[in-house]
Design a protein around this motif. Structure first.
Motif, PDB file in Angstrom:
ATOM      1  N   ARG A 384      30.424  59.131  78.672  1.00 20.22           N
ATOM      2  CA  ARG A 384      30.464  58.205  77.542  1.00 20.22           C
ATOM      3  C   ARG A 384      31.263  58.784  76.380  1.00 20.22           C
ATOM      4  O   ARG A 384      31.952  58.063  75.653  1.00 20.22           O
ATOM      5  CB  ARG A 384      29.028  57.903  77.086  1.00 20.22           C
ATOM      6  CG  ARG A 384      28.912  56.638  76.250  1.00 20.22           C
ATOM      7  CD  ARG A 384      29.239  55.426  77.084  1.00 20.22           C
ATOM      8  NE  ARG A 384      29.434  54.248  76.244  1.00 20.22           N
ATOM      9  CZ  ARG A 384      29.912  53.104  76.685  1.00 20.22           C
ATOM     10  NH1 ARG A 384      30.272  52.986  77.964  1.00 20.22           N
ATOM     11  NH2 ARG A 384      30.057  52.078  75.876  1.00 20.22           N
ATOM     12  N   VAL A 385      31.183  60.086  76.184  1.00 25.75           N
ATOM     13  CA  VAL A 385      31.977  60.730  75.140  1.00 25.75           C
ATOM     14  C   VAL A 385      33.462  60.516  75.407  1.00 25.75           C
ATOM     15  O   VAL A 385      34.253  60.253  74.481  1.00 25.75           O
ATOM     16  CB  VAL A 385      31.638  62.232  75.061  1.00 25.75           C
ATOM     17  CG1 VAL A 385      32.738  62.998  74.335  1.00 25.75           C
ATOM     18  CG2 VAL A 385      30.324  62.443  74.340  1.00 25.75           C
ATOM     19  N   CYS A 386      33.862  60.630  76.667  1.00 24.65           N
ATOM     20  CA  CYS A 386      35.269  60.433  77.018  1.00 24.65           C
ATOM     21  C   CYS A 386      35.701  58.987  76.742  1.00 24.65           C
ATOM     22  O   CYS A 386      36.782  58.734  76.200  1.00 24.65           O
ATOM     23  CB  CYS A 386      35.499  60.779  78.483  1.00 24.65           C
ATOM     24  SG  CYS A 386      35.283  62.534  78.866  1.00 24.65           S
ATOM     25  N   ILE A 387      34.853  58.032  77.129  1.00 26.43           N
ATOM     26  CA  ILE A 387      35.198  56.614  76.939  1.00 26.43           C
ATOM     27  C   ILE A 387      35.265  56.269  75.453  1.00 26.43           C
ATOM     28  O   ILE A 387      36.256  55.694  74.968  1.00 26.43           O
ATOM     29  CB  ILE A 387      34.168  55.720  77.655  1.00 26.43           C
ATOM     30  CG1 ILE A 387      34.239  55.931  79.176  1.00 26.43           C
ATOM     31  CG2 ILE A 387      34.393  54.251  77.312  1.00 26.43           C
ATOM     32  CD1 ILE A 387      33.120  55.276  79.945  1.00 26.43           C
ATOM     33  N   GLU A 388      34.214  56.614  74.715  1.00 30.52           N
ATOM     34  CA  GLU A 388      34.177  56.274  73.301  1.00 30.52           C
ATOM     35  C   GLU A 388      35.109  57.169  72.489  1.00 30.52           C
ATOM     36  O   GLU A 388      35.617  56.752  71.432  1.00 30.52           O
ATOM     37  CB  GLU A 388      32.739  56.367  72.783  1.00 30.52           C
ATOM     38  CG  GLU A 388      31.809  55.345  73.434  1.00 30.52           C
ATOM     39  CD  GLU A 388      30.397  55.363  72.863  1.00 30.52           C
ATOM     40  OE1 GLU A 388      30.116  56.225  72.007  1.00 30.52           O
ATOM     41  OE2 GLU A 388      29.577  54.515  73.278  1.00 30.52           O
ATOM     42  N   GLY A 389      35.355  58.398  72.988  1.00 26.81           N
ATOM     43  CA  GLY A 389      36.276  59.294  72.287  1.00 26.81           C
ATOM     44  C   GLY A 389      37.681  58.728  72.233  1.00 26.81           C
ATOM     45  O   GLY A 389      38.381  58.860  71.207  1.00 26.81           O
ATOM     46  N   LYS A 390      38.120  58.077  73.299  1.00 27.32           N
ATOM     47  CA  LYS A 390      39.443  57.449  73.300  1.00 27.32           C
ATOM     48  C   LYS A 390      39.506  56.334  72.263  1.00 27.32           C
ATOM     49  O   LYS A 390      40.523  56.166  71.569  1.00 27.32           O
ATOM     50  CB  LYS A 390      39.754  56.907  74.689  1.00 27.32           C
ATOM     51  CG  LYS A 390      39.965  57.992  75.743  1.00 27.32           C
ATOM     52  CD  LYS A 390      40.284  57.399  77.101  1.00 27.32           C
ATOM     53  CE  LYS A 390      41.622  56.711  77.099  1.00 27.32           C
ATOM     54  NZ  LYS A 390      41.996  56.215  78.434  1.00 27.32           N
TER      55      LYS A 390
END
Length: 586
Positions: A384-390
């Motif tokens: 989720r960090v990767c998805i929301e980080g983008k």
């Protein structure tokens, strides 16, 4: 008639002599009158040496002689034609053989005695009995430690419980778990672990009475039944003795180990009168001892059962949370105190519970770790960090880093590096934009393995931070060896500034150490300008806390960035208090 009798006698003697099993004939005083070749071969006595000897005196152990003499006499005097008897017989070398004897009373064979003779037809069942004994042993005892297994322990407990209820005395059930046993297996090998368990079980045996029972329930878990104790005081004395005995140094493969253990105690009938309930109670008390710092004793209480029920509810709710996507990530800015710019974000896990509302990790993290659900939750958080980080990067037009805390279980999972690599590649998120935070204890518990893991994460490009620096007592030598970028000053020290001189001294020292090692530092839990000023004076560049902004969900984080673009500043007089987020601990 006389000729016929002689012929019958010859056939009878020939039959006895040629039989493939031992046959012995005794008179009414148990003196051996006949001894065939099979008996000679089995027991090692020649016929001429054994004829005229007393069978019982010669072959039977002294403690069994009276009982066997009574049984022989009963067959002779009662005129019983056949009876079976199993007994151990000693051969020429003193070896015990288990024999199954068929006893026959033959009155007509002894013309000189009115009592007749006793015909013994034997079968050597030593191997059969040995196999049966081994099967019985394996069914009831632990083959490594020779202590009782679960089956036998349950049977002994059931008997002790019934006796306690009938005679109105108390029984104690003790659960023992070896602290950090897995670490011994991992470092010294399973053979060393087995040797340790044997030594510890021998120590346990030396601490209890003959009427008590020790069992190995599996792995490094032991249980002890104290069949009769004088209540709580007697059980505690026994447990203290066990604890003291267990902690004595043990030499294994050239290494001297000091082993500690966690002990839980429950009493019957005050805590229950059924074995499953008592075992569950002792386990709960033992886990309470572990949570209390290990190497201590805890008695069961009703509150523990309530806590266990609460944890079971949380465990079930966690399964639903994973299935129904109830977890959320909140973000708290990490600030450059010189420029008030946001340099990174820390992702904080939240659980949007349908009945209880938004829950912080303190409510459920321990249960998730105990049940193994934390690994799945952790994998979700990284993804989720990767998805929301983008999305955050797109909104801020910068490659802002996002920090995520790894638990001890996540960090020590052998598939961590490959999992992170797979997730970042799948989501097209650069690993250099990730920061992983680990506590000192997590890193130093198994330093060699940690060194490898940290280097692999560093090779991926991930920034590494020691969380709660100053609470784990890591050595400076180790700190110099690992590829860590930043240390995080724990909020427990920051909270005491400026009132607590000790917290100020500790914080100053930690910052000085970090600066000497050329490590970046940031402090968490900064809530007022005095704390900020103290940290800046002593070389801390970055900070995180409610002085700047509270943790917030993604949509409200976007509003924060919009307000910053509009000219708002974080910290000092321009401090932003968001009305949608109450001030609570992170």
């Amino acid at each position: 008639a006389e000729s016929s009798y002689r012929n019958a006698s010859r056939r009878y003697r020939a039959l006895i002599e040629t039989a493939g099993i031992p046959i012995v004939v005794l008179d009414h005083k148990f003196v051996i009158r006949q001894w065939n070749a099979a008996a000679e071969s089995l027991f090692g006595y020649r016929r001429e040496d054994i004829i005229g000897q007393n069978f019982i005196d010669q072959f039977i152990a002294q403690n069994m002689q009276d009982e066997l003499a009574w049984k022989f006499t009963r067959v002779i005097e009662s005129g019983t034609t056949r009876e079976n008897l199993e007994i151990e017989v000693l051969d020429f070398k003193g070896k015990a053989l288990t024999m199954l004897w068929n006893l026959n009373h033959l009155n007509e064979l002894d013309a000189e005695s009115e009592h007749g003779q006793l015909l013994l037809i034997g079968q050597n069942i030593s191997e059969i009995r040995q196999t049966q004994n081994q099967l019985h042993y394996l069914a009831h005892f632990d083959p490594l430690t020779s202590t009782a297994n679960r089956r036998l322990f349950e049977d002994r407990c059931d008997q002790a419980i019934q006796s306690a209820l009938r005679h109105q005395h108390q029984v104690a059930l003790i659960a023992i778990d070896i602290d950090h046993f897995k670490r011994i297996n991992d470092t010294l090998g399973h053979d060393a672990g087995d040797a340790l368990l044997v030594t510890l079980s021998d120590r346990l045996k030396s601490c209890v009475r003959k009427e008590d029972t020790i069992a190995r329930l599996g792995g490094d878990e032991f249980a002890i039944l104290l069949a009769n104790v004088t209540g709580r005081e007697g059980a505690e004395i026994a447990a203290r003795n066990l604890l003291d005995k267990m902690i004595q140094p043990i030499s294994i493969r050239g290494s001297e180990l000091v082993i500690t253990s966690s002990i839980g105690i429950t009493l019957c009938p005050s805590d229950g009168n059924q074995y499953p309930d008592l075992l569950k109670n002792a386990d709960m008390a033992m886990y309470r001892a572990k949570n209390a710092g290990r190497n201590n004793i805890q008695f069961y209480s009703a509150e523990m059962n309530e806590e266990m029920q609460r944890q079971l509810v949380i465990e079930q709710d966690l399964r639903n949370a994973l299935q129904n996507a109830q977890f959320r990530l909140y973000y708290q800015p990490i600030i450059d105190m010189e420029t008030t710019e946001i340099v990174a974000l820390e992702a904080l896990l939240r659980w949007d519970h349908p009945q209880k509302g938004m829950l912080k990790p303190g409510y459920f993290l321990q249960v998730a770790e105990q049940t193994g659900q934390l690994l799945e939750i952790g994998a979700w958080a990284i993804s989720r960090v990767c998805i929301e980080g983008k999305e955050i990067q797109a909104r801020t037009a910068s490659n802002i880093q996002i920090a995520l805390n790894l638990s001890n279980r996540e960090y020590n999972h052998p598939g961590l590096v490959s999992l992170v690599k797979d997730i970042t590649e799948k989501n097209d998120f650069a690993p250099r934009n990730l920061i992983f935070e680990m506590s000192e204890m997590t890193i130093t518990n198994n330093f060699d393995s940690s060194f490898s893991t940290l280097n692999q994460l560093n090779d991926l490009g991930i920034s590494l931070t020691i969380d709660s620096f100053g609470t784990g007592l890591s050595s400076l030598r180790q700190l110099k060896q690992i590829p860590v970028d930043t240390i995080k000053i724990d909020r427990t020290f920051v909270n005491g500034i400026p009132e607590d001189e000790n917290d100020m001294a500790i914080t100053e020292t930690l910052l000085a150490v970090a600066n000497q090692l050329d490590l970046k530092t940031f402090a968490t839990g900064v809530e007022n300008e005095q704390q900020e000023a103290f940290l800046k004076i002593h070389g801390c560049r970055y900070a995180q806390g409610y002085l700047y902004a509270a943790p917030m969900p993604l949509d409200k984080l976007s509003r924060l960035f919009d307000s910053i673009k509009a000219g708002a500043l974080l910290g000092k007089a321009e401090q932003i208090y968001l009305p949608f987020e109450q001030k609570t601990d992170t």
